[in-house]
Design a protein around this motif. Structure first.
Motif, PDB file in Angstrom:
ATOM      1  N   TRP A   1       0.819  -1.207   0.000  1.00  0.00           N
ATOM      2  CA  TRP A   1       0.000   0.000   0.000  1.00  0.00           C
ATOM      3  C   TRP A   1       0.859   1.267   0.000  1.00  0.00           C
ATOM      4  O   TRP A   1       2.041   1.229   0.342  1.00  0.00           O
ATOM      5  N   GLN A   2       0.257   2.361  -0.343  1.00  0.00           N
ATOM      6  CA  GLN A   2       0.843   3.690  -0.156  1.00  0.00           C
ATOM      7  C   GLN A   2       0.438   4.177   1.227  1.00  0.00           C
ATOM      8  O   GLN A   2      -0.737   4.112   1.600  1.00  0.00           O
ATOM      9  N   ASN A   3       1.382   4.667   2.007  1.00  0.00           N
ATOM     10  CA  ASN A   3       1.097   5.038   3.395  1.00  0.00           C
ATOM     11  C   ASN A   3      -0.036   6.069   3.505  1.00  0.00           C
ATOM     12  O   ASN A   3      -0.922   5.954   4.355  1.00  0.00           O
ATOM     13  N   GLU A   4      -0.020   7.067   2.626  1.00  0.00           N
ATOM     14  CA  GLU A   4      -1.058   8.104   2.688  1.00  0.00           C
ATOM     15  C   GLU A   4      -2.441   7.500   2.388  1.00  0.00           C
ATOM     16  O   GLU A   4      -3.438   7.883   3.006  1.00  0.00           O
ATOM     17  N   GLN A   5      -2.453   6.570   1.448  1.00  0.00           N
ATOM     18  CA  GLN A   5      -3.726   5.936   1.093  1.00  0.00           C
ATOM     19  C   GLN A   5      -4.270   5.108   2.247  1.00  0.00           C
ATOM     20  O   GLN A   5      -5.475   5.115   2.535  1.00  0.00           O
TER      21      GLN A   5
END
Length: 453
Positions: free
Chosen positions: A113-117
Motif C-alpha cells: 500500500w501507499q502510506n497516505e492511502q
C-alpha cells in the motif's frame, strides 16, 4: 472517531507487513496491535477494546476455505458488528475484496500500500464506524432493557411507543418466559405516568382469601391478623400503573370483584364500608391465548373488554432470529461480572447450538442456560458442551405436536422427578430450585402442592 483515539488490530501472516504497519501507525493511533494467527482473532477482540481490524484475505492456517479472509470477516461481523473491518489483499485478489464489501467489510486496500492511502482509508472507516455504532445500538438495546433488532421486535417496539402515552388498558399476551413483565415496565416507563408508582402483582398466586386483602386493602380488626390499617395494591398504585400478572389464572369470583373496581374506579377495603377512589392505569398479562379467555366458562367477557383496550403479543424467542445471540451476549456479560468470571466469548459451536435450539422456555430458559454455563465453566470461553438447556422444558417438550398424545400420568411423573431433583440439589432452597426449573416461586409452590413433595 478521530484516528488518534482509535485502537487498531492488524492481522496478517507476513511478519514484514506487520512490522511496517506497527512503525507507520504507532504515532498516529491510540493503540496498534498486530497478530499473525487468525484463529486467535475472536479471543483477542474479546480481551481488547478494538475499533478497527485490518484483515488479510489469505493465511496458512487450519481454516482452509480458499478465501480465509471472508470466513474471518463473517466471524467478526457476527460476533462484533460494531467493529469496522478493512480487508488487505493482493492485486490478483481484488475480486474477492469487492465480494468482502458485500459481506460487511468497510473497505479494502491493496498491498503493497501507499502510506497516505492507508491512513485515508482508516480515517474514512472510523468516521463511518461512529454512525454505525449509533444506529445499531439504538435498534438493539433500549433504555428500559428490551434487547433485540429483529423485525418482529421492531414491530413490538413501535406498538409500545404508540400505546404507552395513552391511558388505554393493555393486555399483554405471550408464552411463559417471553418477558411480559419487561414489556409492562417498558409501557409504564414510556407513559405519562412514568414518575408515579409502578406496582406489580402476581394475581395468579393469590388465594381466594388473600385476593381482596392484597388488592383492596383492609382496616384494623377486619380479620384475626389485621392489627393495623393497610392499603391495597390499587391504592399503592394511585396516579401510577398497576400491573396484574397471570390474570388468566384467577377464578370467576375474583374476576367479579376486579370488574367491580374497574367499573367504579374505587375500592372498598375489607372491614370498611367507605369506598376509596383510585386513579390507575391497568396493565395485565397472561400466557393464556385470547381465544381461551373468550370461553365464558373460564373468563368473563365483560372483564376482557375492560382490560383489553389494546392487546400486545410478545413473540416467542424461536421467532426472533439472531436476537438469541444478542441476548446470549447480554446474559454472558451480566453473569460473568456477577460471578467474577473472565468469560467474554461464546465459541462458534456454542453459537450454533444456541441458534439451532427452539427454546420452549423462551428468554427465561436462555438466561438460565447462560447463567449455569458461566457458573460451571472453568475456561475463558463458553463451548457447546458448557450450554445445557432447562430440564423442565425438556419434560414439557418430549412429544412433538403430530405424535400420538402422551400419557398424562407419564408426563406428570417426569415433571415430578425433575422438580424433586432440583429441590434435592439445592437442599430445599425454593428460590434456587425455581430459577433452575425456569419457574416463579409461586408456580413451583403450586407444583409442590400438586405432587405432594
Amino acid at each position: 472517531m478521530d484516528l488518534k483515539k482509535a485502537s487498531i488490530l492488524v492481522l496478517d501472516d507476513d511478519q514484514d507487513l506487520l512490522t511496517a504497519a506497527r512503525i507507520l501507525l504507532k504515532s498516529k493511533v491510540r493503540k496498534i496491535s498486530v497478530a499473525h494467527n487468525p484463529e486467535n482473532l475472536l479471543a483477542t477482540l474479546a480481551k481488547e477494546d478494538i475499533d478497527l481490524v485490518l484483515l488479510d484475505m489469505n493465511y496458512k492456517s487450519t481454516i482452509n476455505t480458499g478465501n480465509e479472509g471472508l470466513f474471518w470477516l463473517s466471524q467478526v461481523k457476527n460476533k462484533y458488528p460494531h467493529i469496522r473491518v478493512i480487508m488487505i489483499t493482493a492485486y490478483a485478489a481484488v475480486d474477492l475484496a469487492v465480494k468482502s464489501l458485500k459481506q460487511g467489510a468497510a473497505d479494502f486496500i491493496v498491498k503493497p500500500w501507499q502510506n497516505e492511502q492507508l491512513i485515508e482509508t482508516l480515517e474514512n472507516a472510523l468516521v463511518e464506524k461512529k454512525e454505525f455504532t449509533v444506529s445499531t445500538s439504538s435498534k438493539a438495546v433500549h433504555d428500559d432493557g428490551i434487547i433485540g433488532r429483529s423485525s418482529i421486535m421492531a414491530d413490538l417496539q413501535h406498538k409500545i411507543n404508540k400505546v404507552a402515552p395513552t391511558e388505554a388498558n393493555i393486555l399483554i399476551l405471550g408464552e411463559n418466559g417471553t418477558g411480559k413483565d419487561l414489556i409492562a415496565h417498558a409501557i409504564h416507563s414510556r407513559s405519562l405516568r412514568s414518575k408515579s408508582p409502578y406496582v406489580k402483582v402476581d394475581v395468579g398466586a393469590l388465594t381466594e382469601s388473600l385476593f381482596e386483602s392484597e388488592l383492596f386493602g383492609y382496616k384494623k380488626g377486619a380479620f384475626t391478623d389485621a392489627r393495623e390499617d393497610r392499603k391495597g395494591r390499587f391504592e399503592n398504585a394511585d396516579k401510577g400503573t398497576l400491573f396484574l400478572d397471570e390474570i388468566g389464572n384467577i377464578s370467576l369470583h375474583q374476576q367479579s370483584k376486579l370488574l367491580s373496581v374497574l367499573q367504579n374506579r374505587e375500592v372498598i377495603p375489607l372491614g370498611s364500608s367507605q369506598p376509596v377512589p383510585v386513579d390507575i392505569r391497568l396493565l395485565t398479562a397472561t400466557n393464556v391465548s385470547l381465544k381461551s379467555l373468550s370461553d365464558e366458562s373460564r373468563f368473563r367477557k365483560d372483564l376482557i373488554y375492560r382490560i383489553n383496550t389494546v392487546e400486545i403479543q410478545v413473540p416467542p424467542l424461536r421467532d426472533r432470529g439472531d436476537d438469541v445471540l444478542l441476548l446470549a451476549e447480554h446474559f454472558l456479560a451480566f453473569y460473568s461480572k456477577k460471578y467474577n468470571k473472565l468469560i467474554e466469548v461464546i465459541e462458534s459451536d456454542g453459537l450454533r447450538k444456541l441458534t439451532d435450539y427452539h427454546f420452549p422456555g423462551n428468554v427465561r430458559e436462555l438466561q438460565y442456560s447462560i447463567e449455569r454455563a458461566v457458573i460451571m465453566s472453568e475456561e475463558r470461553t463458553l463451548k457447546a458442551n458448557d450450554i445445557l438447556f432447562s430440564p423442565i422444558e425438556q419434560v414439557e417438550d418430549l412429544h412433538p405436536l403430530d405424535a400420538t398424545p402422551p400419557n398424562p400420568r407419564n408426563l406428570e411423573e417426569l415433571e415430578r422427578k425433575a422438580i424433586k431433583s432440583a429441590i434435592d440439589r439445592y437442599n430445599g432452597n425454593i428460590s434456587k430450585a425455581a430459577k433452575e426449573l425456569g419457574l416463579t416461586r409461586a408456580a413451583l409452590y403450586r407444583r409442590l402442592e400438586k405432587y405432594d413433595i
